[in-house]
Design a protein around this motif. Sequence first.
Motif, PDB file in Angstrom:
ATOM      1  N   GLY A 123       0.820  -1.213   0.000  1.00 46.15           N
ATOM      2  CA  GLY A 123       0.000   0.000   0.000  1.00 46.15           C
ATOM      3  C   GLY A 123       0.847   1.251   0.000  1.00 46.15           C
ATOM      4  O   GLY A 123       0.568   2.213  -0.739  1.00 46.15           O
ATOM      5  N   ALA A 124       1.918   1.281   0.803  1.00 49.82           N
ATOM      6  CA  ALA A 124       2.810   2.440   0.847  1.00 49.82           C
ATOM      7  C   ALA A 124       3.537   2.613  -0.483  1.00 49.82           C
ATOM      8  O   ALA A 124       3.745   3.744  -0.955  1.00 49.82           O
ATOM      9  CB  ALA A 124       3.810   2.283   1.987  1.00 49.82           C
ATOM     10  N   GLU A 127       1.083   4.104  -2.927  1.00 50.00           N
ATOM     11  CA  GLU A 127       0.874   5.540  -2.683  1.00 50.00           C
ATOM     12  C   GLU A 127       1.993   6.361  -3.303  1.00 50.00           C
ATOM     13  O   GLU A 127       1.734   7.408  -3.921  1.00 50.00           O
ATOM     14  CB  GLU A 127       0.781   5.823  -1.184  1.00 50.00           C
ATOM     15  CG  GLU A 127       0.546   7.288  -0.874  1.00 50.00           C
ATOM     16  CD  GLU A 127       0.221   7.558   0.573  1.00 50.00           C
ATOM     17  OE1 GLU A 127       0.127   8.751   0.941  1.00 50.00           O
ATOM     18  OE2 GLU A 127       0.066   6.604   1.349  1.00 50.00           O
ATOM     19  N   ARG A 128       3.223   5.924  -3.179  1.00 48.88           N
ATOM     20  CA  ARG A 128       4.337   6.654  -3.793  1.00 48.88           C
ATOM     21  C   ARG A 128       4.183   6.703  -5.308  1.00 48.88           C
ATOM     22  O   ARG A 128       4.444   7.744  -5.934  1.00 48.88           O
ATOM     23  CB  ARG A 128       5.673   5.992  -3.438  1.00 48.88           C
ATOM     24  CG  ARG A 128       6.071   6.139  -1.982  1.00 48.88           C
ATOM     25  CD  ARG A 128       7.563   5.865  -1.795  1.00 48.88           C
ATOM     26  NE  ARG A 128       7.942   4.514  -2.192  1.00 48.88           N
ATOM     27  CZ  ARG A 128       7.955   3.481  -1.372  1.00 48.88           C
ATOM     28  NH1 ARG A 128       7.581   3.629  -0.101  1.00 48.88           N
ATOM     29  NH2 ARG A 128       8.339   2.285  -1.797  1.00 48.88           N
ATOM     30  N   ARG A 131       1.493   9.199  -6.403  1.00 46.89           N
ATOM     31  CA  ARG A 131       1.858  10.600  -6.175  1.00 46.89           C
ATOM     32  C   ARG A 131       2.890  11.121  -7.168  1.00 46.89           C
ATOM     33  O   ARG A 131       3.191  12.326  -7.177  1.00 46.89           O
ATOM     34  CB  ARG A 131       2.388  10.775  -4.751  1.00 46.89           C
ATOM     35  CG  ARG A 131       1.329  10.678  -3.675  1.00 46.89           C
ATOM     36  CD  ARG A 131       1.882  11.013  -2.302  1.00 46.89           C
ATOM     37  NE  ARG A 131       0.869  10.864  -1.270  1.00 46.89           N
ATOM     38  CZ  ARG A 131      -0.027  11.804  -0.939  1.00 46.89           C
ATOM     39  NH1 ARG A 131      -0.014  12.975  -1.582  1.00 46.89           N
ATOM     40  NH2 ARG A 131      -0.917  11.585   0.000  1.00 46.89           N
ATOM     41  N   VAL A 165      -5.672   2.708   0.028  1.00 42.10           N
ATOM     42  CA  VAL A 165      -4.950   3.726  -0.736  1.00 42.10           C
ATOM     43  C   VAL A 165      -5.777   4.197  -1.931  1.00 42.10           C
ATOM     44  O   VAL A 165      -5.929   5.404  -2.174  1.00 42.10           O
ATOM     45  CB  VAL A 165      -3.583   3.186  -1.202  1.00 42.10           C
ATOM     46  CG1 VAL A 165      -2.910   4.165  -2.161  1.00 42.10           C
ATOM     47  CG2 VAL A 165      -2.690   2.909  -0.004  1.00 42.10           C
ATOM     48  N   PHE A 169      -7.355   8.046  -2.764  1.00 38.59           N
ATOM     49  CA  PHE A 169      -7.018   8.799  -3.972  1.00 38.59           C
ATOM     50  C   PHE A 169      -8.208   8.941  -4.926  1.00 38.59           C
ATOM     51  O   PHE A 169      -8.061   9.529  -5.991  1.00 38.59           O
ATOM     52  CB  PHE A 169      -5.866   8.109  -4.709  1.00 38.59           C
ATOM     53  CG  PHE A 169      -4.504   8.416  -4.155  1.00 38.59           C
ATOM     54  CD1 PHE A 169      -3.656   9.297  -4.804  1.00 38.59           C
ATOM     55  CD2 PHE A 169      -4.058   7.824  -2.991  1.00 38.59           C
ATOM     56  CE1 PHE A 169      -2.388   9.582  -4.311  1.00 38.59           C
ATOM     57  CE2 PHE A 169      -2.797   8.086  -2.476  1.00 38.59           C
ATOM     58  CZ  PHE A 169      -1.957   8.971  -3.131  1.00 38.59           C
ATOM     59  N   HIS A 171      -9.434   6.622  -6.783  1.00 39.89           N
ATOM     60  CA  HIS A 171      -8.885   5.969  -7.974  1.00 39.89           C
ATOM     61  C   HIS A 171      -9.834   4.867  -8.432  1.00 39.89           C
ATOM     62  O   HIS A 171     -10.295   4.060  -7.631  1.00 39.89           O
ATOM     63  CB  HIS A 171      -7.521   5.357  -7.640  1.00 39.89           C
ATOM     64  CG  HIS A 171      -6.714   4.982  -8.834  1.00 39.89           C
ATOM     65  ND1 HIS A 171      -7.067   3.960  -9.694  1.00 39.89           N
ATOM     66  CD2 HIS A 171      -5.557   5.500  -9.328  1.00 39.89           C
ATOM     67  CE1 HIS A 171      -6.175   3.855 -10.658  1.00 39.89           C
ATOM     68  NE2 HIS A 171      -5.229   4.769 -10.460  1.00 39.89           N
ATOM     69  N   ALA A 358      -4.533  13.346  -5.240  1.00 38.88           N
ATOM     70  CA  ALA A 358      -3.698  12.886  -4.131  1.00 38.88           C
ATOM     71  C   ALA A 358      -4.166  13.553  -2.845  1.00 38.88           C
ATOM     72  O   ALA A 358      -4.263  14.782  -2.779  1.00 38.88           O
ATOM     73  CB  ALA A 358      -2.241  13.228  -4.397  1.00 38.88           C
ATOM     74  N   ARG A 361      -0.994  15.252   2.817  1.00 35.09           N
ATOM     75  CA  ARG A 361      -0.238  14.548   3.830  1.00 35.09           C
ATOM     76  C   ARG A 361       0.107  15.494   4.976  1.00 35.09           C
ATOM     77  O   ARG A 361       0.107  16.722   4.812  1.00 35.09           O
ATOM     78  CB  ARG A 361       1.060  13.999   3.232  1.00 35.09           C
ATOM     79  CG  ARG A 361       0.851  12.939   2.182  1.00 35.09           C
ATOM     80  CD  ARG A 361       2.144  12.578   1.488  1.00 35.09           C
ATOM     81  NE  ARG A 361       2.635  13.678   0.677  1.00 35.09           N
ATOM     82  CZ  ARG A 361       3.669  13.601  -0.173  1.00 35.09           C
ATOM     83  NH1 ARG A 361       4.312  12.451  -0.300  1.00 35.09           N
ATOM     84  NH2 ARG A 361       4.057  14.637  -0.886  1.00 35.09           N
TER      85      ARG A 361
END
Length: 369
Positions: A123-124, A127-128, A131, A165, A169, A171, A358, A361
């Motif tokens: 998931g992390a 996310e990167r 973005r 995630v 977003f 998405h 996005a 954060r």
Amino acid sequence: MFYICRMEEEKRRALMPGQRVRARGVGSNATGRFEPRAVEAAADGWDMAEEERLVATEVRVERARSALSFNKSPDIPFDRSINPYRGCEHGCVYCFARPSHAFLNLSPALDFETRLIARPGIGAVLERELRKPGYRVGTVAIGTNTDPYQPCEAEHRVMREVVEVLAAFDHPLAITTKGTLIERDLDLLAPMAAKGLLRVGISVTTLDAGLSRSMEPRAAAPARRLEVIRRLTAAGVTVRVMVAPVVPGLTDHEMEPILAAAAEAGAKGASWIMLRLPLEVAGLWRDWLEAHQPLRAAKVMARVREARGGKDYDAEWGKRMRGEGVFAELIGQRFKLAVARYGLAQDLPALRCDLFAAPPRAGDQLALF
């Protein structure tokens, strides 16, 4: 040392004589096609009669370096996907994804359904990727290779990470599954569906519980999958029933009953795919037929080859999903008539891409004025 460890690993993987294979799609563990040697286990006479020797499921962890996988295949309706898991405990004997396990130096046979790889933390990584300034939004497909809601998801929750995630977003997401665990995530999926960001495909191969148990031993029973359709539909999720795979001479007569049952459960769309037998899957499938459907084996394979240009499988673009010839054309015509009869759409509305953004954060400078 590496050679010794590798040999010990191969011997451990070999199926011992008399070892019990319960609720598994296949009963062998042939060496993968990229391996330089094959190892066969032999009993040494020291086994205890009362010893439990079931083939257990093992889940290893992989730290993902990337989440999104892109493709340019001309005969599939998506260009990106995510695989939360490698291998699938559902154990469907016909699964076209089995050969992918050979790339991991594992067998496409029992290893595929017993030696799984989970990708926590994906998931992390996702996310990167989302973005990145150059990212262009498009529907992401999950479940196109292995099922994201297979049993081990209850413990590892990798699919849950991914959905969290994508929901954050806004998405668009298309899910394909046989798993009931999708109901757990309705708190995330229902709001996505309300925004036009989600559709779900539920695969139903047969309505015969006994046949399903034999072909797809750890997947939900057919009646339970229909219940999943009902629950998703009640929550506002658009569901497509996937009559997949259609097995010539074994399940093709069930196409109309499956579509009728799915429509009654609330499905809005439908699709179908012909049985696919790439690489090692062909041999595993023939072995399964001889063991479980010996009186139909010759007929089934004759029909399969009739729809595949005389071969067990043809991977040519445009043919691999539907086959060719008179039998394949008849299946297609029956499908068109049935979806019209039951009010099911072959093409569902496109998912929205205009909502993608996005989320802020902690520490982001939201505005100057």
